[in-house]
Write a protein that holds these residues in place. Structure first.
Motif, PDB file in Angstrom:
ATOM      1  N   ARG A  52     -12.054  42.893   8.398  1.00  0.00           N
ATOM      2  CA  ARG A  52     -10.707  43.189   7.203  1.00  0.00           C
ATOM      3  C   ARG A  52      -9.305  42.593   7.698  1.00  0.00           C
ATOM      4  O   ARG A  52      -8.821  42.205   7.079  1.00  0.00           O
ATOM      5  CB  ARG A  52     -10.812  44.495   6.843  1.00  0.00           C
ATOM      6  N   MET A  53      -8.937  42.787   8.756  1.00  0.00           N
ATOM      7  CA  MET A  53      -7.861  42.077   9.381  1.00  0.00           C
ATOM      8  C   MET A  53      -7.884  40.837   9.527  1.00  0.00           C
ATOM      9  O   MET A  53      -6.842  40.091   9.223  1.00  0.00           O
ATOM     10  CB  MET A  53      -7.658  42.779  10.961  1.00  0.00           C
ATOM     11  N   ALA A  54      -8.890  40.021   9.903  1.00  0.00           N
ATOM     12  CA  ALA A  54      -9.157  38.610   9.728  1.00  0.00           C
ATOM     13  C   ALA A  54      -8.711  38.236   8.318  1.00  0.00           C
ATOM     14  O   ALA A  54      -8.289  37.122   8.142  1.00  0.00           O
ATOM     15  CB  ALA A  54     -10.307  38.073  10.493  1.00  0.00           C
ATOM     16  N   ALA A  55      -9.381  38.838   7.350  1.00  0.00           N
ATOM     17  CA  ALA A  55      -9.170  38.197   6.164  1.00  0.00           C
ATOM     18  C   ALA A  55      -7.866  38.787   5.557  1.00  0.00           C
ATOM     19  O   ALA A  55      -7.140  37.611   4.935  1.00  0.00           O
ATOM     20  CB  ALA A  55     -10.209  39.010   5.052  1.00  0.00           C
ATOM     21  N   GLU A  56      -7.155  39.703   6.005  1.00  0.00           N
ATOM     22  CA  GLU A  56      -5.593  39.925   5.713  1.00  0.00           C
ATOM     23  C   GLU A  56      -4.850  39.039   6.386  1.00  0.00           C
ATOM     24  O   GLU A  56      -3.902  38.523   5.627  1.00  0.00           O
ATOM     25  CB  GLU A  56      -5.355  41.304   6.152  1.00  0.00           C
ATOM     26  N   PHE A  57      -5.032  38.439   7.491  1.00  0.00           N
ATOM     27  CA  PHE A  57      -4.283  37.393   8.215  1.00  0.00           C
ATOM     28  C   PHE A  57      -4.538  36.143   7.525  1.00  0.00           C
ATOM     29  O   PHE A  57      -3.585  35.527   7.105  1.00  0.00           O
ATOM     30  CB  PHE A  57      -4.681  37.447   9.699  1.00  0.00           C
ATOM     31  N   ASP A  58      -5.700  35.836   7.296  1.00  0.00           N
ATOM     32  CA  ASP A  58      -5.880  34.689   6.220  1.00  0.00           C
ATOM     33  C   ASP A  58      -5.147  34.620   5.064  1.00  0.00           C
ATOM     34  O   ASP A  58      -4.306  33.752   4.858  1.00  0.00           O
ATOM     35  CB  ASP A  58      -7.357  34.524   6.275  1.00  0.00           C
ATOM     36  N   ASN A  59      -5.350  35.857   4.420  1.00  0.00           N
ATOM     37  CA  ASN A  59      -4.422  35.839   3.154  1.00  0.00           C
ATOM     38  C   ASN A  59      -3.044  35.659   3.377  1.00  0.00           C
ATOM     39  O   ASN A  59      -2.273  34.959   2.464  1.00  0.00           O
ATOM     40  CB  ASN A  59      -4.620  37.067   2.191  1.00  0.00           C
ATOM     41  N   PHE A  60      -2.394  36.277   4.371  1.00  0.00           N
ATOM     42  CA  PHE A  60      -1.157  36.447   4.617  1.00  0.00           C
ATOM     43  C   PHE A  60      -0.631  34.574   5.376  1.00  0.00           C
ATOM     44  O   PHE A  60       0.428  34.209   4.716  1.00  0.00           O
ATOM     45  CB  PHE A  60      -0.721  37.187   5.901  1.00  0.00           C
ATOM     46  N   ARG A  61      -1.364  34.120   6.009  1.00  0.00           N
ATOM     47  CA  ARG A  61      -1.399  32.570   6.301  1.00  0.00           C
ATOM     48  C   ARG A  61      -1.238  31.895   5.026  1.00  0.00           C
ATOM     49  O   ARG A  61      -0.255  31.114   4.779  1.00  0.00           O
ATOM     50  CB  ARG A  61      -2.136  32.025   7.263  1.00  0.00           C
ATOM     51  N   LYS A  62      -1.957  31.914   4.153  1.00  0.00           N
ATOM     52  CA  LYS A  62      -2.022  31.259   2.833  1.00  0.00           C
ATOM     53  C   LYS A  62      -0.824  31.704   2.028  1.00  0.00           C
ATOM     54  O   LYS A  62      -0.306  30.563   1.456  1.00  0.00           O
ATOM     55  CB  LYS A  62      -3.546  31.439   2.119  1.00  0.00           C
ATOM     56  N   ARG A  63      -0.470  33.023   1.916  1.00  0.00           N
ATOM     57  CA  ARG A  63       0.482  33.231   1.067  1.00  0.00           C
ATOM     58  C   ARG A  63       1.876  32.617   1.719  1.00  0.00           C
ATOM     59  O   ARG A  63       2.760  31.872   1.190  1.00  0.00           O
ATOM     60  CB  ARG A  63       0.620  34.708   0.938  1.00  0.00           C
ATOM     61  N   THR A  64       2.075  32.772   3.135  1.00  0.00           N
ATOM     62  CA  THR A  64       3.218  32.050   3.573  1.00  0.00           C
ATOM     63  C   THR A  64       3.284  30.729   3.443  1.00  0.00           C
ATOM     64  O   THR A  64       4.331  30.168   3.210  1.00  0.00           O
ATOM     65  CB  THR A  64       3.579  32.550   5.063  1.00  0.00           C
ATOM     66  N   GLU A  65       2.266  30.071   3.444  1.00  0.00           N
ATOM     67  CA  GLU A  65       2.152  28.463   3.321  1.00  0.00           C
ATOM     68  C   GLU A  65       2.650  28.059   1.977  1.00  0.00           C
ATOM     69  O   GLU A  65       3.237  27.297   1.751  1.00  0.00           O
ATOM     70  CB  GLU A  65       0.779  27.941   3.916  1.00  0.00           C
ATOM     71  N   ARG A  66       2.031  28.905   1.025  1.00  0.00           N
ATOM     72  CA  ARG A  66       2.219  28.505  -0.525  1.00  0.00           C
ATOM     73  C   ARG A  66       3.688  28.824  -0.697  1.00  0.00           C
ATOM     74  O   ARG A  66       4.397  27.926  -1.458  1.00  0.00           O
ATOM     75  CB  ARG A  66       1.338  29.373  -1.152  1.00  0.00           C
ATOM     76  N   GLU A  67       4.280  29.987  -0.138  1.00  0.00           N
ATOM     77  CA  GLU A  67       5.793  30.306  -0.202  1.00  0.00           C
ATOM     78  C   GLU A  67       6.584  28.917   0.397  1.00  0.00           C
ATOM     79  O   GLU A  67       7.789  28.857  -0.020  1.00  0.00           O
ATOM     80  CB  GLU A  67       6.125  31.557   0.081  1.00  0.00           C
ATOM     81  N   ARG A  68       6.219  28.701   1.483  1.00  0.00           N
ATOM     82  CA  ARG A  68       6.951  27.707   2.066  1.00  0.00           C
ATOM     83  C   ARG A  68       6.830  26.275   1.254  1.00  0.00           C
ATOM     84  O   ARG A  68       7.945  25.819   1.091  1.00  0.00           O
ATOM     85  CB  ARG A  68       6.353  27.327   3.529  1.00  0.00           C
ATOM     86  N   CYS A  69       5.767  26.090   0.913  1.00  0.00           N
ATOM     87  CA  CYS A  69       5.926  24.683  -0.046  1.00  0.00           C
ATOM     88  C   CYS A  69       6.520  24.955  -1.131  1.00  0.00           C
ATOM     89  O   CYS A  69       7.191  24.101  -1.772  1.00  0.00           O
ATOM     90  CB  CYS A  69       4.231  24.453  -0.415  1.00  0.00           C
ATOM     91  N   GLU A  70       6.392  26.009  -1.836  1.00  0.00           N
ATOM     92  CA  GLU A  70       7.452  26.417  -3.070  1.00  0.00           C
ATOM     93  C   GLU A  70       8.859  26.278  -2.848  1.00  0.00           C
ATOM     94  O   GLU A  70       9.704  25.769  -3.414  1.00  0.00           O
ATOM     95  CB  GLU A  70       7.257  27.736  -3.713  1.00  0.00           C
ATOM     96  N   TYR A  71       9.237  26.665  -1.574  1.00  0.00           N
ATOM     97  CA  TYR A  71      10.668  26.586  -1.028  1.00  0.00           C
ATOM     98  C   TYR A  71      10.940  25.254  -1.140  1.00  0.00           C
ATOM     99  O   TYR A  71      12.334  24.949  -1.165  1.00  0.00           O
ATOM    100  CB  TYR A  71      10.755  27.533   0.053  1.00  0.00           C
ATOM    101  N   ILE A  72      10.184  24.548  -0.286  1.00  0.00           N
ATOM    102  CA  ILE A  72      10.554  23.204  -0.139  1.00  0.00           C
ATOM    103  C   ILE A  72      10.787  22.338  -1.444  1.00  0.00           C
ATOM    104  O   ILE A  72      11.784  21.704  -1.594  1.00  0.00           O
ATOM    105  CB  ILE A  72       9.461  22.442   0.692  1.00  0.00           C
ATOM    106  N   GLU A  73       9.620  22.835  -2.400  1.00  0.00           N
ATOM    107  CA  GLU A  73       9.661  21.963  -3.647  1.00  0.00           C
ATOM    108  C   GLU A  73      10.941  22.385  -4.362  1.00  0.00           C
ATOM    109  O   GLU A  73      11.244  21.422  -5.081  1.00  0.00           O
ATOM    110  CB  GLU A  73       8.394  22.502  -4.409  1.00  0.00           C
ATOM    111  N   PHE A  74      11.216  23.436  -4.293  1.00  0.00           N
ATOM    112  CA  PHE A  74      12.429  24.086  -5.416  1.00  0.00           C
ATOM    113  C   PHE A  74      13.774  24.164  -4.568  1.00  0.00           C
ATOM    114  O   PHE A  74      14.662  24.578  -5.071  1.00  0.00           O
ATOM    115  CB  PHE A  74      11.853  25.158  -6.137  1.00  0.00           C
ATOM    116  N   ALA A  75      14.076  23.709  -3.333  1.00  0.00           N
ATOM    117  CA  ALA A  75      15.052  23.802  -2.464  1.00  0.00           C
ATOM    118  C   ALA A  75      15.976  22.905  -3.272  1.00  0.00           C
ATOM    119  O   ALA A  75      17.197  23.440  -3.144  1.00  0.00           O
ATOM    120  CB  ALA A  75      14.844  23.381  -1.147  1.00  0.00           C
ATOM    121  N   SER A  76      15.993  21.974  -3.741  1.00  0.00           N
ATOM    122  CA  SER A  76      16.883  21.235  -4.464  1.00  0.00           C
ATOM    123  C   SER A  76      17.284  21.772  -5.627  1.00  0.00           C
ATOM    124  O   SER A  76      18.106  20.966  -6.423  1.00  0.00           O
ATOM    125  CB  SER A  76      16.247  19.718  -4.525  1.00  0.00           C
TER     126      SER A  76
END
Length: 180
Positions: A52-76
């Protein structure tokens, strides 16, 4: 050398002592089985928690990567939004007749280059005139009775609207036709 024939005799412990030994062994066996079952249950619980913790960590990693990509995409986005009044000023300036044709041509080229640069960043104008009114994209400033247009069709554009990488940046200010 062979030994003399002696009858095979085994020493058999007395029955009461043997019964006590079996009873003690049965109690120890029951205790060991209970301990083993408890340890198996704890191991299974720990394995489940780990998964369960491994799955939660994987979901956290994917979510932060998606948020980082959105931040970069919409930074301008804010920078582009700050340039929209300048684009509006260029459009108004180009509508005015100029005595100097070369100056007007230069202004047109600068406007075109600015538009191309903003388009590369992801800015797209919203089509308005003759299109059906969409409150998600258009801001109705005026409703006018017009006979040659269908009801809720945009008759004029006061200020151009834009989307930035598929998201609404600024709604278009428009005049909407109504039937008489």
């Amino acid at each position: 050398m062979s030994e003399p024939d002696t009858p095979n005799t085994e020493v058999v412990p007395e029955a009461p002592e043997d019964a006590v030994q079996v009873k003690v062994d049965a109690e120890q066996l029951d205790a060991l089985v209970a301990e083993r079952d408890q340890l198996e249950k704890e191991r299974n619980d720990l394995n489940e928690r780990l998964l369960r913790m491994a799955a939660e960590f994987d979901n956290f990693r994917k979510r932060t990567e998606r948020e980082r990509c959105e931040y970069i995409e919409f930074a301008s986005m804010d920078a582009v939004k700050a340039l929209l009044p300048i684009v509006d000023d260029f459009e108004r300036a180009l509508k005015i007749e100029s005595a100097d044709a070369e100056f007007a041509r230069g202004m047109g080229l600068i406007y075109q280059r600015l538009g191309d640069a903003l388009k590369k960043l992801g800015l797209e104008p919203i089509e308005t005139e003759g299109k059906p009114f969409d409150p998600n994209l258009h801001h109705a400033i005026d409703r006018v009775e017009v006979e040659d247009l269908l009801e809720d069709t945009i008759g004029a554009e006061y200020q151009r609207g834009y989307t930035f990488k598929g998201r609404l940046l600024r709604a278009a200010m428009v005049r909407v036709a109504v039937k008489a």
